[in-house]
Design an enzyme around this catalytic site. Sequence first.
Site, PDB file in Angstrom:
ATOM      1  N   ILE A  78       0.731  -1.079   0.015  1.00  0.00           N
ATOM      2  CA  ILE A  78       0.228   0.103  -0.082  1.00  0.00           C
ATOM      3  C   ILE A  78       0.996   1.140   0.169  1.00  0.00           C
ATOM      4  O   ILE A  78       1.647   1.663   0.390  1.00  0.00           O
ATOM      5  CB  ILE A  78      -1.021  -0.430   0.717  1.00  0.00           C
ATOM      6  CG1 ILE A  78      -2.167  -1.757   1.405  1.00  0.00           C
ATOM      7  CG2 ILE A  78      -2.164   1.394   1.048  1.00  0.00           C
ATOM      8  CD1 ILE A  78      -2.494  -1.220  -0.138  1.00  0.00           C
ATOM      9  N   ARG A  98      -5.340   4.555 -13.443  1.00  0.00           N
ATOM     10  CA  ARG A  98      -4.035   4.397 -15.048  1.00  0.00           C
ATOM     11  C   ARG A  98      -3.346   5.429 -15.860  1.00  0.00           C
ATOM     12  O   ARG A  98      -2.105   5.057 -15.821  1.00  0.00           O
ATOM     13  CB  ARG A  98      -4.886   3.588 -16.159  1.00  0.00           C
ATOM     14  CG  ARG A  98      -4.462   2.629 -16.051  1.00  0.00           C
ATOM     15  CD  ARG A  98      -4.970   1.429 -16.127  1.00  0.00           C
ATOM     16  NE  ARG A  98      -5.379   0.324 -15.108  1.00  0.00           N
ATOM     17  CZ  ARG A  98      -6.441  -0.636 -14.773  1.00  0.00           C
ATOM     18  NH1 ARG A  98      -6.967  -0.261 -15.541  1.00  0.00           N
ATOM     19  NH2 ARG A  98      -6.293  -1.233 -13.796  1.00  0.00           N
ATOM     20  N   GLY A 111      27.553   5.887 -20.886  1.00  0.00           N
ATOM     21  CA  GLY A 111      27.917   5.180 -20.176  1.00  0.00           C
ATOM     22  C   GLY A 111      28.225   4.853 -18.258  1.00  0.00           C
ATOM     23  O   GLY A 111      27.712   5.662 -18.172  1.00  0.00           O
ATOM     24  N   GLU A 115      -1.082  -0.814 -10.531  1.00  0.00           N
ATOM     25  CA  GLU A 115      -2.803   0.118 -10.904  1.00  0.00           C
ATOM     26  C   GLU A 115      -2.641  -0.995 -12.137  1.00  0.00           C
ATOM     27  O   GLU A 115      -3.271  -0.359 -12.902  1.00  0.00           O
ATOM     28  CB  GLU A 115      -2.011   1.262 -11.427  1.00  0.00           C
ATOM     29  CG  GLU A 115      -2.264   1.637 -10.186  1.00  0.00           C
ATOM     30  CD  GLU A 115      -2.930   4.152 -10.099  1.00  0.00           C
ATOM     31  OE1 GLU A 115      -3.763   3.760 -10.730  1.00  0.00           O
ATOM     32  OE2 GLU A 115      -2.545   4.519  -9.155  1.00  0.00           O
TER      33      GLU A 115
END
Lengths: 250, 370
Positions: free
Chosen positions: B146, B231, B327, B351
């Site tokens: 959570i 989302r 690099g 989600e």
Amino acid sequence: MSLKLLVPVKRVIDYAVKVRVTGGKIDTNVKHSMNPFDEIAVEEAVRMREKKFAKEVIAVTIGPAKSAETLRTALAMGADRAIHVEVPENSEVLPLQVAKLLKAIAEKEKPDVVFLGKQAIDDDSSQTGQMLAGLMGWSQAAFANKIEVSGDKLTVTREVDGGLETIASKLPTIITTDLRLNEPRYATLPNIMKAKKKKVDKMTPADLKVDITPSIETIKIEEPPKRAGGKKVESVDELVEKLKNEAKVL
Amino acid sequence: MLKEAVQKFAREAVKPRVFEMDENEILEKPIWDGLFEQGLMGIETPEELGGAGMSFTAAIIAVEELARIDPSVSVACDVHNTLVNTMLRHHGSQFLKEKYLTRLATDTVGSFCLTEAGAGSDAFALATTATKKGDKYIINGGKMWITNSWEAGIYLVFANVDPSKGYKGITCFVVEKEMGVHINKKEKKLGIKCSSTCELSFDDIEVPAENILGEIGKGYKYAIEILNEGRIGIAAQMLGIAQGSLDIALPYMNQRKQFGTAIIDFQGIQHQVAQVAMELEAARLLTYNAARLKQEGASFIKEAAMAKLFATQVAEKAASKAIEWVGGVGFTRDFGLEKFYRDAKIGAIYEGTNNIQLQTIAKLLRKEYP
């Protein structure tokens, strides 16, 4: 004390941008923001209103259409209303002409204090505030580091070459802000929303009867020479010899 | 203007602390305070309740700009706004809205508690129960993974009031920390380290019946719906990760020279950069389009799934490539780039896992072509 404060703000190339000169012109297609010293001016004005020394903070800008964003930032920081003197895109408005426009606005609005940033980070002129004071015949305190309100006077501590100088300014007055005066607030999201509803008056230099033709002509713009490597010297004599003969500064 | 304001805050207040917060795995209090002060914890909350009264798209923009500097701070803000605040706004009674939205906008962190040890993608298999007792419910069970739970004061807890009804008993409760929320364990993670992720337990905690959010037994529905929007927030966070990686890598590649040439001037590198930049732009447009559709009230589930899926892929790729381009220095923690690489991974998981997103998109496509 219920002062009216006028705060001119300028839209400049953002301090973090690496300025480029191409074809003799500065590349202006980069990020712009409010001149940092002007942010300090807005902050000081808003704080004065919050302390109830002032009753109104008016932001003003002289610039093209895009300068409206700069005004909105000032409104989101707490200015009550704004004035936009719109000029054509890419026009050059120099300090003297800015001062004349501000004089015209000050004659209409009758502020008690005009707070300006000490200089704009694009031209570093440090002239507008002082010229405005001259044109209006008002007292001035440039490079303010601290401002105290006492009765009908402002006590301003200025940063000067020798240290700090404290003066008492009679109103109405011009103050230009230096770096250490305050730390400007961020525009919070609720204040950004509130700023959308605040009044912005638009006008042109012609409305104010001011000619903005520059009194100075820029002949050339170029980047500073690229720094070449340094040299290590073995003695003071060698240093003096090089300063004389190679750098030619002695 | 909002974008610049958040950028400024992120650059000046958050950036100096990013490294330390990641090393110590703590989201420092001054940053939480800053988020509240800026109005970033009540972006869509109405002004009368102390919020900024801005749009969903504004929240998305804020989440992206925060993620550009620190994806942990971004997800803390995202979950609080798009899951907790929005649930209360959509389903809360006037009583609950007034009681909690102002607190959430001004000083209290919120947490969304759905997932359990045995209920991840299969959220409806959750086992936390809520038993009615007079005008209270006794909640028993535990939650896992959570976000924000360490700092939270308000938790939206999904519990089943009637397991015999299966998922149709799932109900959402607004639980205050003082009611007895117990934190069992704070996870040590690969990425977004300073965003707290904890295992919680509820041991006979009493919650008043008036703290039920919305209707009894509709919790499953609320959860799915809110996660569809949430989302889009995660997609925005992923965009920030990709953009943040480029923000660090590209200026460096301009300066770093090998074989007398700046890295950015090697054509092979240029092609790779162009590819990533293009994919980032595509992900951005997917995200903003999904946000737009949602704001207009149009159907957006497929687009939101696509946005989250694609943005996480782009974030992972951008962060990974950026390290290769710069690099050795990119592999060091001081440089700040490897953090984005680690932070990106969670995108494919939370989600709604990316595999579930693929399922969702396929299912919706099937409906379009019966």
